[in-house]
Design a protein around this motif. Structure first.
Motif, PDB file in Angstrom:
ATOM      1  N   SER A 181       0.828  -1.208   0.000  1.00 44.43           N
ATOM      2  CA  SER A 181       0.000   0.000   0.000  1.00 44.43           C
ATOM      3  C   SER A 181       0.862   1.258   0.000  1.00 44.43           C
ATOM      4  CB  SER A 181      -0.930   0.009   1.222  1.00 44.43           C
ATOM      5  OG  SER A 181      -0.177  -0.010   2.428  1.00 44.43           O
ATOM      6  N   LEU A 182       1.911   1.267   0.821  1.00 40.81           N
ATOM      7  CA  LEU A 182       2.778   2.447   0.882  1.00 40.81           C
ATOM      8  C   LEU A 182       3.588   2.598  -0.399  1.00 40.81           C
ATOM      9  CD1 LEU A 182       3.801   4.854   2.483  1.00 40.81           C
ATOM     10  CD2 LEU A 182       5.504   3.357   3.549  1.00 40.81           C
ATOM     11  N   LEU A 183       3.993   1.477  -0.985  1.00 40.20           N
ATOM     12  CA  LEU A 183       4.713   1.543  -2.257  1.00 40.20           C
ATOM     13  C   LEU A 183       3.832   2.191  -3.326  1.00 40.20           C
ATOM     14  CD1 LEU A 183       7.086   0.895  -4.114  1.00 40.20           C
ATOM     15  CD2 LEU A 183       6.140  -1.404  -4.412  1.00 40.20           C
ATOM     16  N   GLN A 201       2.536   6.820  -6.738  1.00 43.96           N
ATOM     17  CA  GLN A 201       1.508   7.718  -7.256  1.00 43.96           C
ATOM     18  C   GLN A 201       2.006   9.160  -7.353  1.00 43.96           C
ATOM     19  OE1 GLN A 201      -3.023   7.320  -6.381  1.00 43.96           O
ATOM     20  NE2 GLN A 201      -2.217   8.683  -4.839  1.00 43.96           N
ATOM     21  N   LYS A 202       3.002   9.483  -6.539  1.00 48.08           N
ATOM     22  CA  LYS A 202       3.540  10.846  -6.526  1.00 48.08           C
ATOM     23  C   LYS A 202       4.455  11.116  -7.717  1.00 48.08           C
ATOM     24  CE  LYS A 202       3.573  10.774  -1.450  1.00 48.08           C
ATOM     25  NZ  LYS A 202       4.453  10.808  -0.233  1.00 48.08           N
ATOM     26  N   LEU A 236      -5.640   5.889  -3.054  1.00 49.59           N
ATOM     27  CA  LEU A 236      -5.000   5.654  -4.348  1.00 49.59           C
ATOM     28  C   LEU A 236      -5.869   6.131  -5.499  1.00 49.59           C
ATOM     29  CD1 LEU A 236      -3.565   2.030  -3.972  1.00 49.59           C
ATOM     30  CD2 LEU A 236      -2.306   4.186  -3.798  1.00 49.59           C
ATOM     31  N   GLN A 237      -5.194   6.574  -6.555  1.00 47.24           N
ATOM     32  CA  GLN A 237      -5.847   6.893  -7.812  1.00 47.24           C
ATOM     33  C   GLN A 237      -5.087   6.150  -8.898  1.00 47.24           C
ATOM     34  OE1 GLN A 237      -5.613  11.141  -8.043  1.00 47.24           O
ATOM     35  NE2 GLN A 237      -7.377  11.461  -6.722  1.00 47.24           N
ATOM     36  N   GLY A 238      -5.322   4.885  -8.971  1.00 44.13           N
ATOM     37  CA  GLY A 238      -4.593   4.058  -9.922  1.00 44.13           C
ATOM     38  C   GLY A 238      -5.461   2.918 -10.406  1.00 44.13           C
ATOM     39  N   HIS A 239      -4.816   1.891 -10.929  1.00 47.20           N
ATOM     40  CA  HIS A 239      -5.531   0.732 -11.460  1.00 47.20           C
ATOM     41  C   HIS A 239      -5.415  -0.414 -10.468  1.00 47.20           C
ATOM     42  CE1 HIS A 239      -5.873   2.803 -15.310  1.00 47.20           C
ATOM     43  NE2 HIS A 239      -4.622   3.199 -15.098  1.00 47.20           N
ATOM     44  N   MET A 240      -6.529  -0.890  -9.992  1.00 47.52           N
ATOM     45  CA  MET A 240      -6.544  -1.954  -9.002  1.00 47.52           C
ATOM     46  C   MET A 240      -7.214  -3.193  -9.575  1.00 47.52           C
ATOM     47  SD  MET A 240      -7.385   0.375  -5.665  1.00 47.52           S
ATOM     48  CE  MET A 240      -8.019   1.736  -6.623  1.00 47.52           C
ATOM     49  N   LEU A 280      -0.395   7.684   4.218  1.00 51.41           N
ATOM     50  CA  LEU A 280      -1.189   7.426   3.028  1.00 51.41           C
ATOM     51  C   LEU A 280      -1.948   8.666   2.561  1.00 51.41           C
ATOM     52  CD1 LEU A 280      -2.631   3.891   3.940  1.00 51.41           C
ATOM     53  CD2 LEU A 280      -0.678   4.412   2.463  1.00 51.41           C
ATOM     54  N   GLY A 281      -1.659   9.802   3.208  1.00 49.51           N
ATOM     55  CA  GLY A 281      -2.303  11.052   2.802  1.00 49.51           C
ATOM     56  C   GLY A 281      -3.694  11.226   3.343  1.00 49.51           C
ATOM     57  N   LEU A 282      -4.051  10.490   4.404  1.00 50.40           N
ATOM     58  CA  LEU A 282      -5.384  10.562   4.987  1.00 50.40           C
ATOM     59  C   LEU A 282      -5.358  11.283   6.324  1.00 50.40           C
ATOM     60  CD1 LEU A 282      -6.451   6.861   4.315  1.00 50.40           C
ATOM     61  CD2 LEU A 282      -7.067   8.869   2.949  1.00 50.40           C
ATOM     62  N   LYS A 283      -6.513  11.727   6.783  1.00 55.21           N
ATOM     63  CA  LYS A 283      -6.606  12.329   8.100  1.00 55.21           C
ATOM     64  C   LYS A 283      -6.318  11.268   9.166  1.00 55.21           C
ATOM     65  CE  LYS A 283     -10.022  15.886   6.927  1.00 55.21           C
ATOM     66  NZ  LYS A 283     -11.382  16.395   7.230  1.00 55.21           N
ATOM     67  N   PRO A 284      -5.511  11.610  10.170  1.00 52.70           N
ATOM     68  CA  PRO A 284      -5.197  10.631  11.224  1.00 52.70           C
ATOM     69  C   PRO A 284      -6.440  10.074  11.901  1.00 52.70           C
ATOM     70  CG  PRO A 284      -3.754  12.538  11.385  1.00 52.70           C
ATOM     71  CD  PRO A 284      -4.810  12.875  10.371  1.00 52.70           C
TER      72      PRO A 284
END
Length: 328
Positions: free
Chosen positions: A23-25, A30-31, A73-77, A324-328
């Motif tokens: 997930s972190l990878l 994504q950046k 994430l904004q990718g292909h899953m 992951l760029g989310l609110k804690p």
């Protein structure tokens, strides 16, 4: 055929497994505008796995620790199987089982069994908890001094610990009777099996990576996390043969190293200047309920509220969500 929406100029990266490392990878990739990634996972969510036991005594905690992949994430899953609502219901069922039982049997005295026993003892102090472990001491990955401190802590919380025995679950009866390997009878309203599962790598024996597995079923990697025999396949997390404790925060470090190395390769590196990973120091933090913990760093061991301040209140869930760029 090109996948719709995929930039042909970007390099494709396929990530198999959306756990702590995967997930972190993906979030890190994504950046970078040079990558287009596909995440393949058997579930639609990432879970902060070391928070599972808190979710069993407090199901609402899982609303923060179980995170849909599309939330960060904004990718292909790839195709999903297990859904987030299904996982949340699983914790609600576990919690109901705990609340409705007067006596609880925990099988396994590793970190999972010890932390579950502690969570139940703290949140439900009137429950009769028995922990059975086949080893001669608890938490065999730390030193004997630390094991003894945890045993004393559990005993103080009225958790009965039985060492040197296992439980034959095939001998259990409808009235809650269980037999140990020494013939001892244990009565319990419910049980939780907290022993280690085999490494989920058996499927790799049928792939081109079969010769890269060691005798323990782990993938052999170099200091850059490239799988033995391959220049373009990396492995991170528990499945690697890196000589260190298999812990979540170390798997996250693996992910960051591989993200940097992928960027170097995409920028034309021949691999000679790739980042090398240094195995983590032998540090262990075992949560003991909501406020206390055991901390061991090298040969120094501490137990109580001070180490508990590092982990036990939030179990690093807020920190992981922030990564992951989310609110804690």
């Amino acid at each position: 055929m090109a996948e719709p929406g995929v930039d042909k100029k970007k390099k494709r990266v396929v990530v198999i497994g959306g756990g702590v490392a995967g997930s972190l990878l993906c979030k890190t990739l994504q950046k970078h505008r040079h990558f287009d990634f596909t995440l393949i996972d058997s579930k639609e969510y990432f879970e902060v796995t070391w928070a599972r036991l808190r979710s069993m005594v407090e199901p609402s905690f899982a609303k923060r620790s179980v995170i849909n992949h599309h939330e960060y994430l904004q990718g292909h899953m790839g195709s999903k199987c297990v859904t987030k609502p299904e996982k949340l219901r699983e914790y609600e069922a576990d919690n109901e089982k705990i609340k409705s039982s007067e006596s609880i049997l925990i099988i396994g005295g590793g970190p999972t069994g010890v932390e579950l026993a502690a969570e139940i003892a703290v949140d439900f102090p009137t429950k009769k908890v028995k922990l059975v472990h086949k080893g001669s001491r608890l938490l065999e990955f730390i030193d004997e001094k630390g094991s003894k401190k945890v045993l004393d802590w559990l005993t103080l919380k009225k958790v009965e610990v039985i060492l040197g025995q296992s439980v034959d679950l095939t001998s259990s009866s409808d009235d809650g009777t269980y037999k140990t390997s020494e013939g001892e009878t244990i009565m319990a309203d419910c049980y939780f099996k907290c022993t280690s599962d085999p490494i989920g790598s058996s499927w790799l024996k049928e792939t081109s990576l079969k010769d890269s597995l060691n005798d323990s079923g782990r993938l052999m990697v170099d200091a850059n996390f490239r799988v033995k025999g391959f220049d373009n396949i990396f492995a991170i997390g528990d499945i690697t043969d890196v000589a260190e404790l298999k812990q979540g925060y170390l798997a996250q470090k693996h992910a960051l190293v591989v993200a940097k190395n992928l960027e170097l390769l995409i920028n034309g590196s021949d691999g000679g200047n790739m980042v090398k990973y240094t195995p983590g120091s032998p540090t262990a933090i075992v949560s003991l309920g909501r406020r206390e913990a055991l901390l061991q760093v090298w040969c120094v061991t501490s137990i109580g509220r001070v180490p508990g301040m590092l982990k036990s209140k939030d179990l690093f869930v807020g920190k992981t969500r922030k990564q992951l760029g989310l609110k804690p």
